[in-house]
Design a protein around this motif. Structure first.
Motif, PDB file in Angstrom:
ATOM      1  N   ALA A   1       0.823  -1.203   0.000  1.00  0.00           N
ATOM      2  CA  ALA A   1       0.000   0.000   0.000  1.00  0.00           C
ATOM      3  C   ALA A   1       0.858   1.253   0.000  1.00  0.00           C
ATOM      4  CB  ALA A   1      -0.921   0.008   1.222  1.00  0.00           C
ATOM      5  N   SER A   2       0.344   2.314  -0.606  1.00  0.00           N
ATOM      6  CA  SER A   2       1.027   3.603  -0.615  1.00  0.00           C
ATOM      7  C   SER A   2       0.579   4.412   0.595  1.00  0.00           C
ATOM      8  CB  SER A   2       0.696   4.369  -1.904  1.00  0.00           C
ATOM      9  OG  SER A   2       1.129   3.651  -3.041  1.00  0.00           O
ATOM     10  N   PRO A   3       1.491   4.878   1.440  1.00  0.00           N
ATOM     11  CA  PRO A   3       1.111   5.615   2.637  1.00  0.00           C
ATOM     12  C   PRO A   3       0.366   6.907   2.315  1.00  0.00           C
ATOM     13  CG  PRO A   3       3.406   4.921   2.735  1.00  0.00           C
ATOM     14  CD  PRO A   3       2.948   4.677   1.338  1.00  0.00           C
ATOM     15  N   ALA A   4      -0.584   7.261   3.184  1.00  0.00           N
ATOM     16  CA  ALA A   4      -1.357   8.483   2.955  1.00  0.00           C
ATOM     17  C   ALA A   4      -1.512   9.320   4.225  1.00  0.00           C
ATOM     18  CB  ALA A   4      -2.735   8.139   2.383  1.00  0.00           C
ATOM     19  N   TRP A   5      -2.118   8.757   5.274  1.00  0.00           N
ATOM     20  CA  TRP A   5      -2.470   9.542   6.455  1.00  0.00           C
ATOM     21  C   TRP A   5      -2.086   8.794   7.725  1.00  0.00           C
ATOM     22  CZ3 TRP A   5      -7.210   7.990   3.623  1.00  0.00           C
ATOM     23  CH2 TRP A   5      -7.387   8.747   2.456  1.00  0.00           C
TER      24      TRP A   5
ATOM     25  N   ALA B   1      -4.415  -5.663  -6.051  1.00  0.00           N
ATOM     26  CA  ALA B   1      -2.959  -5.545  -6.006  1.00  0.00           C
ATOM     27  C   ALA B   1      -2.393  -5.730  -4.609  1.00  0.00           C
ATOM     28  CB  ALA B   1      -2.524  -4.189  -6.561  1.00  0.00           C
ATOM     29  N   ALA B   2      -3.243  -5.704  -3.586  1.00  0.00           N
ATOM     30  CA  ALA B   2      -2.761  -5.848  -2.212  1.00  0.00           C
ATOM     31  C   ALA B   2      -2.087  -7.206  -2.036  1.00  0.00           C
ATOM     32  CB  ALA B   2      -3.920  -5.712  -1.231  1.00  0.00           C
ATOM     33  N   VAL B   3      -0.907  -7.207  -1.418  1.00  0.00           N
ATOM     34  CA  VAL B   3      -0.161  -8.453  -1.197  1.00  0.00           C
ATOM     35  C   VAL B   3      -0.484  -8.948   0.211  1.00  0.00           C
ATOM     36  CG1 VAL B   3       2.067  -9.593  -1.289  1.00  0.00           C
ATOM     37  CG2 VAL B   3       1.671  -7.539  -2.666  1.00  0.00           C
ATOM     38  N   ARG B   4      -1.176 -10.074   0.292  1.00  0.00           N
ATOM     39  CA  ARG B   4      -1.618 -10.603   1.568  1.00  0.00           C
ATOM     40  C   ARG B   4      -0.682 -11.711   2.048  1.00  0.00           C
ATOM     41  NH1 ARG B   4      -8.090 -11.093   0.829  1.00  0.00           N
ATOM     42  NH2 ARG B   4      -7.614 -13.049   1.871  1.00  0.00           N
ATOM     43  N   ARG B   5      -0.989 -12.259   3.226  1.00  0.00           N
ATOM     44  CA  ARG B   5      -0.169 -13.330   3.785  1.00  0.00           C
ATOM     45  C   ARG B   5      -0.562 -14.706   3.248  1.00  0.00           C
ATOM     46  NH1 ARG B   5      -0.076 -11.915  10.306  1.00  0.00           N
ATOM     47  NH2 ARG B   5       0.803  -9.803  10.129  1.00  0.00           N
TER      48      ARG B   5
ATOM     49  N   VAL C   1       9.057   0.887   2.027  1.00  0.00           N
ATOM     50  CA  VAL C   1       7.830   1.277   1.320  1.00  0.00           C
ATOM     51  C   VAL C   1       7.981   1.114  -0.189  1.00  0.00           C
ATOM     52  CG1 VAL C   1       6.287   3.214   0.820  1.00  0.00           C
ATOM     53  CG2 VAL C   1       7.106   2.841   3.159  1.00  0.00           C
ATOM     54  N   ALA C   2       9.076   1.584  -0.752  1.00  0.00           N
ATOM     55  CA  ALA C   2       9.264   1.488  -2.202  1.00  0.00           C
ATOM     56  C   ALA C   2       9.329   0.032  -2.652  1.00  0.00           C
ATOM     57  CB  ALA C   2      10.530   2.233  -2.615  1.00  0.00           C
ATOM     58  N   LEU C   3       9.989  -0.805  -1.874  1.00  0.00           N
ATOM     59  CA  LEU C   3      10.071  -2.224  -2.221  1.00  0.00           C
ATOM     60  C   LEU C   3       8.699  -2.869  -2.172  1.00  0.00           C
ATOM     61  CD1 LEU C   3      11.654  -4.801  -2.836  1.00  0.00           C
ATOM     62  CD2 LEU C   3      12.047  -5.060  -0.377  1.00  0.00           C
ATOM     63  N   GLY C   4       7.932  -2.594  -1.126  1.00  0.00           N
ATOM     64  CA  GLY C   4       6.600  -3.174  -1.023  1.00  0.00           C
ATOM     65  C   GLY C   4       5.737  -2.828  -2.213  1.00  0.00           C
ATOM     66  N   SER C   5       5.787  -1.560  -2.641  1.00  0.00           N
ATOM     67  CA  SER C   5       4.995  -1.149  -3.807  1.00  0.00           C
ATOM     68  C   SER C   5       5.490  -1.837  -5.074  1.00  0.00           C
ATOM     69  CB  SER C   5       5.072   0.370  -3.976  1.00  0.00           C
ATOM     70  OG  SER C   5       4.474   1.038  -2.885  1.00  0.00           O
TER      71      SER C   5
END
Length: 324
Positions: free
Chosen positions: A84-88, A145-149, A195-199
């Protein structure tokens, strides 16, 4: 926050009213009963919350700027693990007393990291009591697109980013009263969320988790959710020279396996993605290592450098275990 002392609102206005990156999707931020946030059409909201307690997650005399940094970093690491891309973010801060110097340093550490990752602080609460920090983070991701467990499959390779065990070794040094290398201490107190790697791993990784409680326990969560097992090769686990030296002298693999606080990513992916993943690591200047493979049989087996195989049962750090 009705009927609270006027000084609470002064504190919020001075240190937290304008903290983090400016975002057009924040319609109303700090200062009202609720924040108003605009979620773009087609995206899902990814939400995670963590509490850091003085004496448990950080030392009472820990630098306040580092506390501010880490309180946000651990949540950003969760968002990274979901792609996920961080927002708030929202912040609940409990203080034994008001200390403006401490608050300014805390806000600086929190705000610098928030701006780095485009995060806006949009609300929270302040209370008096034992020092603790609770941060809820919100990120955006397309549902598919969410990467789950729960997506790991037999044959997938198990990867980790960075090096493991550094934060755990820094903590041991601090508890033992030994000098701590500044770089090692930074791994404990100022983790860098991937964060960049996760995306970048969206659409590539089949399952992912951040390593907050140790490789054995956190990989175990992926295995349980996916209904599979895994074998890891301890000789392939990436270690800093300091951790490798400690293991060589003591033969104790608990630092990378169960000490926690690494905030690296552990993820699974089909072997045919290995070349692409390697190129991602080069592009992002992030070391990525294959440490094992998913297998259909349940359980987590570790192959020692000697060639001996052992079954791992350590579930990582548990706040409510009698053994922690």
């Amino acid at each position: 926050m009705d009927n609270q002392p006027r000084s609470e609102f002064d504190l919020i206005g001075r240190f937290f009213a304008d903290l983090g990156a400016h975002r057009a999707d924040v319609l109303l931020g700090v200062g009202d009963d609720c924040a108003l946030l605009e979620v773009p059409v087609g995206l899902s909201l990814a939400v995670s919350i963590d509490t850091l307690v003085a004496g448990i997650h950080f030392f009472h005399d820990c630098d306040a700027e580092a506390v501010g940094h880490k309180s946000l970093a651990v949540g950003l690491s969760d968002l990274a693990a979901m792609g996920a891309s961080p927002a708030w973010a929202t912040l609940a801060l409990t203080l034994p007393e008001r200390n403006d110097d401490w608050l300014a340093a805390f806000a600086r550490g929190f705000g610098d990291l928030a701006r780095t990752y485009g995060v806006r602080l949009v609300g929270g609460d302040t209370t008096r009591g034992p020092l603790s920090v609770t941060v809820q983070v919100h990120g955006l991701v397309r549902p598919a697109a969410a990467v789950r467990r729960d997506g790991a499959r037999p044959g997938d390779l198990v990867w980790v980013s960075g090096t493991l065990g550094d934060a755990g070794l820094a903590l041991r040094h601090l508890r033992e009263g030994d000098p701590v290398d500044p770089a090692l201490r930074a791994r404990l107190e100022r983790p860098d969320p991937r964060v960049a790697l996760g995306s970048a791993l969206r659409g590539i990784a089949t399952a992912m988790i951040d390593l907050s409680d140790g490789l054995a326990g956190d990989l175990g969560h992926i295995l349980a959710a996916s209904g599979v097992g895994a074998e890891i090769d301890l000789a392939a686990v990436p270690l800093s020279s300091a951790v490798a030296s400690r293991i060589a002298s003591e033969g104790d693999w608990s630092l990378p396996l169960s000490s926690g606080d690494d905030y690296e990513l552990c993820f699974c992916a089909p072997p045919e993605q290995a070349s692409l993943i390697g190129s991602l690591g080069n592009t992002l200047s992030c070391a990525l290592s294959v440490v094992g493979r998913i297998r259909p049989e349940p359980g987590l087996v570790a192959r020692m450098p000697s060639g001996e195989s052992i079954t791992l049962t350590n579930a990582g750090y548990d706040h409510f275990s009698d053994n922690t």
